[in-house]
Design a protein around this motif. Structure first.
Motif, PDB file in Angstrom:
ATOM      1  N   GLY A 295      42.473  26.408  43.817  1.00 28.97           N
ATOM      2  CA  GLY A 295      43.195  27.087  45.139  1.00 28.97           C
ATOM      3  C   GLY A 295      44.581  27.121  44.716  1.00 28.97           C
ATOM      4  N   VAL A 296      45.116  27.493  43.397  1.00 34.05           N
ATOM      5  CA  VAL A 296      46.437  27.629  43.362  1.00 34.05           C
ATOM      6  C   VAL A 296      46.970  29.212  43.172  1.00 34.05           C
ATOM      7  N   SER A 297      45.982  29.988  43.593  1.00 35.13           N
ATOM      8  CA  SER A 297      46.179  31.658  43.386  1.00 35.13           C
ATOM      9  C   SER A 297      46.047  32.273  42.219  1.00 35.13           C
ATOM     10  N   LYS A 298      45.076  31.450  41.202  1.00 30.32           N
ATOM     11  CA  LYS A 298      44.971  31.939  39.833  1.00 30.32           C
ATOM     12  C   LYS A 298      44.196  33.201  40.035  1.00 30.32           C
ATOM     13  N   SER A 299      43.083  33.202  40.725  1.00 32.64           N
ATOM     14  CA  SER A 299      42.451  34.539  40.994  1.00 32.64           C
ATOM     15  C   SER A 299      42.970  35.793  41.652  1.00 32.64           C
ATOM     16  N   THR A 300      43.689  35.256  42.562  1.00 34.15           N
ATOM     17  CA  THR A 300      44.614  36.290  43.382  1.00 34.15           C
ATOM     18  C   THR A 300      45.746  36.880  42.273  1.00 34.15           C
ATOM     19  N   LEU A 301      46.276  36.044  41.588  1.00 32.79           N
ATOM     20  CA  LEU A 301      47.067  36.522  40.493  1.00 32.79           C
ATOM     21  C   LEU A 301      46.364  37.444  39.553  1.00 32.79           C
ATOM     22  N   ALA A 302      45.031  37.065  38.880  1.00 29.65           N
ATOM     23  CA  ALA A 302      44.508  37.645  37.870  1.00 29.65           C
ATOM     24  C   ALA A 302      44.059  39.161  38.509  1.00 29.65           C
ATOM     25  N   TRP A 303      43.365  39.005  39.709  1.00 30.39           N
ATOM     26  CA  TRP A 303      43.115  40.379  40.164  1.00 30.39           C
ATOM     27  C   TRP A 303      44.077  41.310  40.428  1.00 30.39           C
ATOM     28  N   ASN A 304      45.205  40.959  40.702  1.00 29.64           N
ATOM     29  CA  ASN A 304      46.201  41.816  41.263  1.00 29.64           C
ATOM     30  C   ASN A 304      47.158  42.521  40.035  1.00 29.64           C
ATOM     31  N   LEU A 305      47.177  41.300  39.280  1.00 31.12           N
ATOM     32  CA  LEU A 305      47.772  41.666  37.750  1.00 31.12           C
ATOM     33  C   LEU A 305      46.866  42.714  36.797  1.00 31.12           C
ATOM     34  N   ALA A 306      45.547  42.610  37.089  1.00 27.49           N
ATOM     35  CA  ALA A 306      44.821  43.469  36.551  1.00 27.49           C
ATOM     36  C   ALA A 306      44.860  44.857  36.947  1.00 27.49           C
ATOM     37  N   ILE A 307      44.887  44.786  38.456  1.00 30.83           N
ATOM     38  CA  ILE A 307      44.847  46.076  39.140  1.00 30.83           C
ATOM     39  C   ILE A 307      46.258  47.003  38.795  1.00 30.83           C
ATOM     40  N   ALA A 308      47.364  46.326  38.723  1.00 34.34           N
ATOM     41  CA  ALA A 308      48.748  46.786  38.566  1.00 34.34           C
ATOM     42  C   ALA A 308      48.937  47.390  37.072  1.00 34.34           C
ATOM     43  N   LEU A 309      48.196  46.641  36.132  1.00 30.95           N
ATOM     44  CA  LEU A 309      48.247  46.993  34.819  1.00 30.95           C
ATOM     45  C   LEU A 309      47.410  48.358  34.512  1.00 30.95           C
ATOM     46  N   ARG A 310      46.258  48.320  35.257  1.00 28.76           N
ATOM     47  CA  ARG A 310      45.461  49.430  35.080  1.00 28.76           C
ATOM     48  C   ARG A 310      45.963  50.628  35.705  1.00 28.76           C
ATOM     49  N   MET A 311      46.570  50.463  36.907  1.00 28.10           N
ATOM     50  CA  MET A 311      47.559  51.760  37.587  1.00 28.10           C
ATOM     51  C   MET A 311      48.510  52.076  36.588  1.00 28.10           C
ATOM     52  N   SER A 312      48.973  51.235  35.733  1.00 27.79           N
ATOM     53  CA  SER A 312      49.988  51.785  34.735  1.00 27.79           C
ATOM     54  C   SER A 312      49.575  52.360  33.667  1.00 27.79           C
ATOM     55  N   GLY A 313      48.248  52.585  33.572  1.00 28.78           N
ATOM     56  CA  GLY A 313      47.500  53.401  32.564  1.00 28.78           C
ATOM     57  C   GLY A 313      47.053  52.481  31.369  1.00 28.78           C
ATOM     58  N   LEU A 314      47.119  51.243  31.314  1.00 29.75           N
ATOM     59  CA  LEU A 314      46.696  50.369  30.450  1.00 29.75           C
ATOM     60  C   LEU A 314      44.931  50.118  30.383  1.00 29.75           C
ATOM     61  N   ARG A 315      44.320  49.995  29.488  1.00 32.57           N
ATOM     62  CA  ARG A 315      43.090  49.653  29.542  1.00 32.57           C
ATOM     63  C   ARG A 315      43.123  48.029  29.612  1.00 32.57           C
ATOM     64  N   VAL A 316      42.340  47.417  30.708  1.00 35.03           N
ATOM     65  CA  VAL A 316      42.363  46.163  31.106  1.00 35.03           C
ATOM     66  C   VAL A 316      40.892  45.745  31.261  1.00 35.03           C
ATOM     67  N   ALA A 317      40.772  44.267  30.606  1.00 32.88           N
ATOM     68  CA  ALA A 317      39.528  43.507  30.852  1.00 32.88           C
ATOM     69  C   ALA A 317      39.947  42.407  31.591  1.00 32.88           C
ATOM     70  N   LEU A 318      39.109  42.226  32.747  1.00 31.91           N
ATOM     71  CA  LEU A 318      39.327  41.095  33.415  1.00 31.91           C
ATOM     72  C   LEU A 318      38.165  40.166  33.338  1.00 31.91           C
ATOM     73  N   VAL A 319      38.262  38.911  32.837  1.00 32.35           N
ATOM     74  CA  VAL A 319      37.466  37.957  32.275  1.00 32.35           C
ATOM     75  C   VAL A 319      37.259  36.820  33.315  1.00 32.35           C
TER      76      VAL A 319
END
Length: 214
Positions: A12-36
């Protein structure tokens, strides 16, 4: 390729929130991102991915790994520029593997006393890992902070217990858009027209996490 493990000894410390939003932001920046996702006790990311597909938006599947072998095979692939691992909020073998093989450990934490105390417990895990292998660089991300909060004295005191830890300059403020967007499978960076502050916040944080010198 870089591997980022998002971890903390408490849920409950926002790990998944950060992981998801970080992955989306990086993908929108043109990087190939795997979210595990390696946390078998929660399905936040999986539900978010399904909500995204149900909305008719471009899919962003979450990869589920339940063993060290599966995790290693993902990291060894040349299909990705960035691998983001969402670890469970407890101490377990696969979580330790994810920490040990990462290029950077990202620890989200708010000013709530339980999260600060949980961080000191997490440091115990890092010390145990350090007995067998070098511990990757640790970056602390302050989350769910009130708009005017600036000092974060408790978090800074806890961070000092791991001398090489850094604290991200970008703070994830307390914004309803984070949970609201995930409920529909979006990242805040995809809602920049309506929520420019949150989008800017996440893009800036993504740059710090990925590009700051390790």
């Amino acid at each position: 390729m870089k591997t980022i493990t998002i971890a903390h000894s408490k849920g409950g410390v926002s790990k998944s929130t950060l992981a998801w939003n970080l992955a989306i932001a990086l993908r929108m920046s043109g990087l190939r991102v795997a979210l595990v996702d390696i946390d078998g006790q929660q399905v936040t990311l999986e539900k978010t991915s399904l909500a995204r597909t149900a909305s008719g938006y471009d899919p962003f599947p979450v990869i589920i790994a339940s063993s060290a072998g599966e995790l290693s095979s993902i990291i060894m692939k040349e299909d990705y520029d960035i691998v983001i691992i969402d670890a469970g909020g407890y101490d377990y073998d696969l979580g330790r593997v994810a920490i040990a093989i990462a290029d950077r450990i990202v620890v989200p934490i708010s000013e709530e006393s339980t999260e600060v105390l949980g961080f000191t417990s997490f440091l115990g895990t890092l010390h145990t890992i350090a007995e067998h292998s070098p511990v990757p660089a640790v970056m602390i991300v302050i989350t769910r902070a009130h708009a005017r909060a600036k000092s974060f004295a408790g978090i800074r005191s806890a961070a000092a217990l791991w001398p090489s830890a850094t604290i991200a300059q970008t703070v994830m403020r307390r914004r309803a858009v984070y949970s609201a967007s995930m409920g529909h499978g979006f990242g805040v960076t995809e809602l920049a027209e309506r929520h420019p502050d949150a989008a800017y916040e996440m893009y800036r944080l993504a740059r710090e996490i990925i590009y700051e010198q390790y």
